[in-house]
Design a protein around this motif. Structure first.
Motif, PDB file in Angstrom:
ATOM      1  N   ASP A 127      85.611  -7.061  28.266  1.00  0.00           N
ATOM      2  CA  ASP A 127      86.784  -6.057  28.404  1.00  0.00           C
ATOM      3  C   ASP A 127      87.756  -6.099  27.511  1.00  0.00           C
ATOM      4  O   ASP A 127      88.389  -4.980  27.077  1.00  0.00           O
ATOM      5  CB  ASP A 127      87.408  -6.368  29.692  1.00  0.00           C
ATOM      6  CG  ASP A 127      86.331  -6.347  30.899  1.00  0.00           C
ATOM      7  OD1 ASP A 127      85.632  -5.397  31.084  1.00  0.00           O
ATOM      8  OD2 ASP A 127      86.093  -7.274  31.542  1.00  0.00           O
ATOM      9  N   SER A 128      88.156  -7.125  26.959  1.00  0.00           N
ATOM     10  CA  SER A 128      89.495  -7.244  25.958  1.00  0.00           C
ATOM     11  C   SER A 128      88.975  -6.892  24.523  1.00  0.00           C
ATOM     12  O   SER A 128      89.823  -6.198  24.015  1.00  0.00           O
ATOM     13  CB  SER A 128      89.733  -8.901  26.096  1.00  0.00           C
ATOM     14  OG  SER A 128      90.404  -9.152  27.152  1.00  0.00           O
ATOM     15  N   LEU A 129      87.698  -7.088  24.248  1.00  0.00           N
ATOM     16  CA  LEU A 129      87.088  -6.706  23.120  1.00  0.00           C
ATOM     17  C   LEU A 129      87.226  -5.168  23.172  1.00  0.00           C
ATOM     18  O   LEU A 129      87.698  -4.602  21.846  1.00  0.00           O
ATOM     19  CB  LEU A 129      85.792  -7.025  22.903  1.00  0.00           C
ATOM     20  CG  LEU A 129      84.950  -6.714  21.849  1.00  0.00           C
ATOM     21  CD1 LEU A 129      85.367  -7.297  20.470  1.00  0.00           C
ATOM     22  CD2 LEU A 129      83.331  -6.996  22.022  1.00  0.00           C
ATOM     23  N   LEU A 130      86.763  -4.499  24.123  1.00  0.00           N
ATOM     24  CA  LEU A 130      86.567  -3.091  23.839  1.00  0.00           C
ATOM     25  C   LEU A 130      87.925  -2.370  23.880  1.00  0.00           C
ATOM     26  O   LEU A 130      88.175  -1.549  23.466  1.00  0.00           O
ATOM     27  CB  LEU A 130      85.715  -2.754  25.267  1.00  0.00           C
ATOM     28  CG  LEU A 130      84.244  -2.972  25.115  1.00  0.00           C
ATOM     29  CD1 LEU A 130      83.701  -2.672  26.378  1.00  0.00           C
ATOM     30  CD2 LEU A 130      83.529  -2.188  24.040  1.00  0.00           C
ATOM     31  N   PHE A 131      88.841  -2.892  24.847  1.00  0.00           N
ATOM     32  CA  PHE A 131      89.988  -2.378  25.107  1.00  0.00           C
ATOM     33  C   PHE A 131      90.842  -2.639  23.746  1.00  0.00           C
ATOM     34  O   PHE A 131      91.496  -1.579  23.100  1.00  0.00           O
ATOM     35  CB  PHE A 131      90.848  -2.823  26.237  1.00  0.00           C
ATOM     36  CG  PHE A 131      92.397  -2.257  26.484  1.00  0.00           C
ATOM     37  CD1 PHE A 131      92.257  -1.101  27.162  1.00  0.00           C
ATOM     38  CD2 PHE A 131      93.545  -2.758  25.883  1.00  0.00           C
ATOM     39  CE1 PHE A 131      93.625  -0.594  27.577  1.00  0.00           C
ATOM     40  CE2 PHE A 131      94.536  -2.049  25.978  1.00  0.00           C
ATOM     41  CZ  PHE A 131      94.843  -0.892  26.906  1.00  0.00           C
ATOM     42  N   GLY A 132      90.664  -3.670  23.153  1.00  0.00           N
ATOM     43  CA  GLY A 132      91.591  -4.137  21.828  1.00  0.00           C
ATOM     44  C   GLY A 132      90.988  -3.136  20.759  1.00  0.00           C
ATOM     45  O   GLY A 132      91.736  -2.772  19.906  1.00  0.00           O
ATOM     46  N   ALA A 133      89.575  -3.102  20.640  1.00  0.00           N
ATOM     47  CA  ALA A 133      89.199  -2.351  19.382  1.00  0.00           C
ATOM     48  C   ALA A 133      89.713  -1.003  19.730  1.00  0.00           C
ATOM     49  O   ALA A 133      89.730  -0.210  18.519  1.00  0.00           O
ATOM     50  CB  ALA A 133      87.511  -2.139  19.679  1.00  0.00           C
ATOM     51  N   GLY A 134      89.533  -0.151  20.954  1.00  0.00           N
ATOM     52  CA  GLY A 134      90.061   1.133  20.990  1.00  0.00           C
ATOM     53  C   GLY A 134      91.500   1.263  20.804  1.00  0.00           C
ATOM     54  O   GLY A 134      92.027   2.365  20.055  1.00  0.00           O
TER      55      GLY A 134
END
Length: 197
Positions: free
Chosen positions: A35-42
């Motif tokens: 979740d953090s990976l996806l949100f952070g990348a966005g």
């Protein structure tokens, strides 16, 4: 989680894709903050820190989530039944079969939002012999709603400074807690295996 800023935009997208495959496909999702990976990348794309179109990142995230769950399903379907018939693991298989019988393909979709659970559910779906077409539909739908949704949410948050700053702190805390959980789990496992003298 790797520092995505250390990579050129297209490579960062490939890193996101690969990590999502590993998270769902190789049963190590408990230790990877998807979740953090996806949100952070966005968030980083929205802030202009990663030079890549948001559509490319979203497509990479979707593909990684689909391939990861597909790999987990294939492992469960190909190799899981003998494992699933042994002792305590039989309970997991029976629980998975009951879950799919009750909720159908929606069980795979909704489990995307539960860290750790999403790493196990595809394999259990394979062990439980969920129909391949039903799983493929659930897999694609869940990846669209979760992976693409989290990326777009992070991208939108980049436009609001207060939300962006709060999100970065939340992401850092989430990563720290995930790593701490993994360390504690390893220590407990080693202590349980150490014989008392």
């Amino acid at each position: 989680m790797p520092d995505l800023l250390a990579f050129p935009g297209p490579v960062a997208c490939l890193v996101v894709l690969a990590l999502l495959v590993v998270e769902s496909g190789l049963l190590v999702g408990v230790f990877l903050p998807g979740d953090s990976l996806l949100f952070g990348a966005g968030l980083l794309v929205g802030a202009g820190r990663i030079d890549v179109p948001i559509t490319v990142l979203a497509a990479s995230a979707w593909l990684g989530a689909v391939l990861g769950d597909g790999l987990g399903y294939a492992i469960g379907r190909g190799f899981g039944r003998p494992w699933g018939n042994r002792g305590w693991s039989r309970r997991f298989v029976e629980a998975a079969e009951r879950m799919y019988a009750r909720h159908g393909w929606f069980a795979v979709v909704i489990c995307r939002w539960f860290p750790g659970v999403r790493a196990v559910v595809p394999t259990l779906a394979g062990i439980g012999r969920m129909h391949p077409l039903a799983f493929a539909l659930a897999n694609a739908t869940g990846a669209l709603l979760w992976a693409v949704g989290m990326v777009l949410l992070g991208h939108a948050a980049a436009a609001v400074p207060q939300v962006r700053d709060a999100a970065l702190w939340a992401m850092a805390v989430s990563i720290a807690l995930t790593v701490a959980y993994g360390v504690v789990a390893v220590v407990r496992r080693r202590r349980a295996k150490t014989p008392l003298t």
